[in-house]
Scaffold this motif. Structure first.
Motif, short mmCIF file in Angstrom:
data_model
loop_
_atom_site.label_atom_id
_atom_site.label_comp_id
_atom_site.label_asym_id
_atom_site.label_seq_id
_atom_site.Cartn_x
_atom_site.Cartn_y
_atom_site.Cartn_z
N LEU A 71 1.90 -46.28 -36.46
CA LEU A 71 1.88 -45.17 -37.42
C LEU A 71 1.98 -43.83 -36.71
O LEU A 71 2.64 -42.90 -37.20
N PHE A 72 1.34 -43.73 -35.55
CA PHE A 72 1.41 -42.50 -34.76
C PHE A 72 2.87 -42.22 -34.36
O PHE A 72 3.34 -41.07 -34.45
N TYR A 73 3.59 -43.26 -33.95
CA TYR A 73 4.98 -43.08 -33.55
C TYR A 73 5.87 -42.73 -34.76
O TYR A 73 6.75 -41.89 -34.65
N VAL A 124 -1.31 -43.54 -26.94
CA VAL A 124 -1.16 -42.31 -27.73
C VAL A 124 -1.10 -41.08 -26.83
O VAL A 124 -0.21 -40.24 -26.96
N THR A 125 -2.04 -40.98 -25.91
CA THR A 125 -2.08 -39.79 -25.05
C THR A 125 -0.95 -39.78 -24.03
O THR A 125 -0.47 -38.71 -23.64
N PHE A 126 -0.49 -40.97 -23.61
CA PHE A 126 0.64 -41.01 -22.70
C PHE A 126 1.90 -40.52 -23.41
O PHE A 126 2.72 -39.80 -22.82
N TRP A 127 2.07 -40.90 -24.68
CA TRP A 127 3.20 -40.40 -25.44
C TRP A 127 3.09 -38.89 -25.65
O TRP A 127 4.10 -38.17 -25.60
N GLN A 128 1.87 -38.40 -25.87
CA GLN A 128 1.67 -36.96 -26.00
C GLN A 128 2.04 -36.25 -24.69
O GLN A 128 2.56 -35.13 -24.72
N PHE A 129 1.76 -36.90 -23.58
CA PHE A 129 2.15 -36.33 -22.28
C PHE A 129 3.67 -36.26 -22.17
O PHE A 129 4.23 -35.25 -21.71
N GLN A 130 4.34 -37.32 -22.60
CA GLN A 130 5.80 -37.34 -22.53
C GLN A 130 6.42 -36.30 -23.46
O GLN A 130 7.50 -35.75 -23.15
N GLN A 131 5.78 -36.03 -24.58
CA GLN A 131 6.32 -35.11 -25.58
C GLN A 131 5.47 -33.84 -25.70
O GLN A 131 5.37 -33.25 -26.78
N ARG A 132 4.84 -33.44 -24.62
CA ARG A 132 3.98 -32.25 -24.67
C ARG A 132 4.83 -30.98 -24.77
O ARG A 132 5.96 -30.92 -24.30
N CYS A 133 4.26 -29.98 -25.41
CA CYS A 133 4.91 -28.68 -25.48
C CYS A 133 4.81 -28.00 -24.10
O CYS A 133 4.01 -28.41 -23.26
N HIS A 134 5.61 -26.99 -23.89
CA HIS A 134 5.55 -26.20 -22.67
C HIS A 134 5.88 -27.02 -21.42
O HIS A 134 5.19 -26.96 -20.42
N THR A 135 6.92 -27.82 -21.51
CA THR A 135 7.39 -28.54 -20.33
C THR A 135 8.92 -28.49 -20.30
O THR A 135 9.58 -28.62 -21.35
N ALA A 136 9.47 -28.28 -19.14
CA ALA A 136 10.92 -28.19 -19.01
C ALA A 136 11.61 -29.50 -19.32
O ALA A 136 12.80 -29.54 -19.63
N ALA A 137 10.85 -30.61 -19.23
CA ALA A 137 11.44 -31.93 -19.47
C ALA A 137 11.62 -32.24 -20.95
O ALA A 137 12.26 -33.23 -21.30
N LEU A 138 11.05 -31.39 -21.82
CA LEU A 138 11.12 -31.66 -23.26
C LEU A 138 12.53 -31.42 -23.78
O LEU A 138 13.11 -30.35 -23.59
N VAL A 139 13.09 -32.42 -24.44
CA VAL A 139 14.42 -32.30 -25.04
C VAL A 139 14.34 -31.35 -26.22
O VAL A 139 13.41 -31.40 -27.02
N ASP A 140 15.34 -30.46 -26.34
CA ASP A 140 15.32 -29.45 -27.40
C ASP A 140 15.21 -30.07 -28.79
O ASP A 140 14.53 -29.53 -29.67
N ALA A 141 15.85 -31.20 -28.98
CA ALA A 141 15.83 -31.85 -30.30
C ALA A 141 14.43 -32.34 -30.67
O ALA A 141 14.14 -32.58 -31.85
N TYR A 142 13.57 -32.48 -29.66
CA TYR A 142 12.22 -32.99 -29.91
C TYR A 142 11.18 -31.86 -29.97
O TYR A 142 9.99 -32.13 -30.12
N ALA A 143 11.62 -30.63 -29.87
CA ALA A 143 10.68 -29.51 -29.76
C ALA A 143 9.76 -29.39 -30.98
O ALA A 143 8.58 -29.06 -30.85
N ASN A 144 10.30 -29.66 -32.16
CA ASN A 144 9.49 -29.53 -33.38
C ASN A 144 8.39 -30.58 -33.47
O ASN A 144 7.45 -30.42 -34.25
#
Length: 369
Positions: free
Chosen positions: A360-362, A211-231
């Motif tokens: 369910l988290f995913y 869970v927390t590793f996925w949160q790291f991959q999809q964390r806010c405030h990172t340049a690696a975040l894909v725009d489509a996933y920002a929400n």
């Protein structure tokens, strides 16, 4: 990633290779398990376990600490505020369990701390954790915890502070204290058979590391975040720090399980079971998945749930029993199930619940896109 792998490997090696040394040390100290007699309502088959070294939770706590700190610095990822808060709960609740264990061993009685004294100790650990977790904002204003009740993430409609700062703080502290007492006692009641709580803890905390590793991959405030996933991004502070301490704890439990599996050479004791509860509640609070923990760590609810049902049924029926013995795993023993069968099937349940929780988290993340 190097810190993650190093932490897990070091903690695994620590408990796998050093537990025999602790077994001999505990035997010299006379830290043997005290077993209640059949006259006290305990399973008579457990009398053969009397004298087995206990308080083994000390081993995997030390292993987790060693793995986390050495792995973090070796991999170039210094310890984080959130990771240290998990350690606070692990060590703090483990200390409450140690006092309980030590009183039992010293007095050679199965009764240690009284129920209310144990609860007071758990609250004394939980309150500082709760206060600290709402402080130390990072550069984006993210604190380790939040003043919301959370499911897959914070629920905006369920803010404690909506009722004012004073009332909000009181309710927030009461909520964290309730969860700490509930989860640490739940893991404590689950620790009744060789390897049961250890294996269940491995599945549960492993799920939280995902869970927390996925949160790291999809964390806010990172340049690696894909725009489509920002929400659907997560404002979790220090998600990688949480993943590292979770991986370190899992590694320590796996190494310990080698010696704790049936027939156990050492028991974890209350120091170990309450430490597991501390890690579960800390991971749930800091990853903003408090209600989801009921699913991910659902195996730990079976034991206390059966105890509660037994008591209410006993009172409601004037002395009849719903189970032959509670917690539920002892009921299965009295029904003639072999201990190893109960343990393995409970591990299977733990695994299914952990996978269900992560799934369910995913799905919730997908729905937020």
């Amino acid at each position: 990633m190097r810190s993650l792998l190093a932490a897990a490997t070091i903690s695994l090696a620590f408990t796998l290779f050093l537990t025999p040394l602790f077994i001999r040390l505990f035997e010299k100290l006379g830290w043997g398990q005290v077993i209640r007699t059949p006259e006290d309502g305990h399973n008579p088959n457990h009398q053969t376990k009397r004298g087995t070294p206990t308080m083994g939770g000390i081993v995997f706590i030390l292993g987790s600490l060693t793995g986390y700190f050495v792995g973090s610095f070796a991999g170039g990822t210094p310890p984080t505020t959130s990771g240290l808060l998990v350690i606070w709960m692990m060590v703090g609740l483990g200390l409450v369990g140690f006092i309980d264990d030590y009183m039992k061993v010293r007095q050679q009685r199965s009764l240690g701390l009284s129920g209310w004294r144990k609860v007071v100790g758990q609250i004394l650990v939980a309150v500082p954790f709760a206060i600290l977790a709402l402080n130390f904002p990072n550069s984006w204003g993210e604190t380790p915890a939040s003043p919301y009740i959370s499911f897959f993430r914070d629920i905006p409609a369920l803010s404690f502070m909506a009722l004012g700062a004073v009332v909000g703080w009181i309710l927030y502290l009461a909520w964290i204290s309730f969860m700490s007492v509930a989860w640490s006692n739940a893991t404590n009641l689950t620790d009744g058979l060789d390897g049961l709580a250890t294996g269940a803890g491995i599945f549960t905390v492993s799920a939280y590391s995902l869970v927390t590793f996925w949160q790291f991959q999809q964390r806010c405030h990172t340049a690696a975040l894909v725009d489509a996933y920002a929400n659907a991004c997560y404002p979790t502070r220090d998600p990688m720090g949480l993943t590292i301490i979770a991986a370190s704890f899992v590694g320590a439990l796996v190494g310990f399980l080698w010696w704790n599996a049936p027939k156990a050479k050492i028991f974890m004791g209350d120091v170990g079971s309450m430490a597991i509860g501390g890690v579960v509640v800390a991971m749930a609070v800091l990853s903003r998945t408090e209600i989801l923990a009921v699913i991910i760590a659902g195996v730990f609810i079976i034991g206390p749930g059966s105890v509660i049902l037994q008591r209410y049924y006993f009172k409601a029926t004037g002395g009849k029993r719903l189970f032959l013995m509670s917690p539920f795993h002892h009921h299965l023993e009295m029904r003639g199930w072999p201990e190893i069968t109960i343990v393995v099937r409970m591990w299977i349940i733990a695994g299914m619940l952990a996978v269900t929780g992560v799934g369910l988290f995913y799905v919730a993340w997908l729905a937020a896109l």
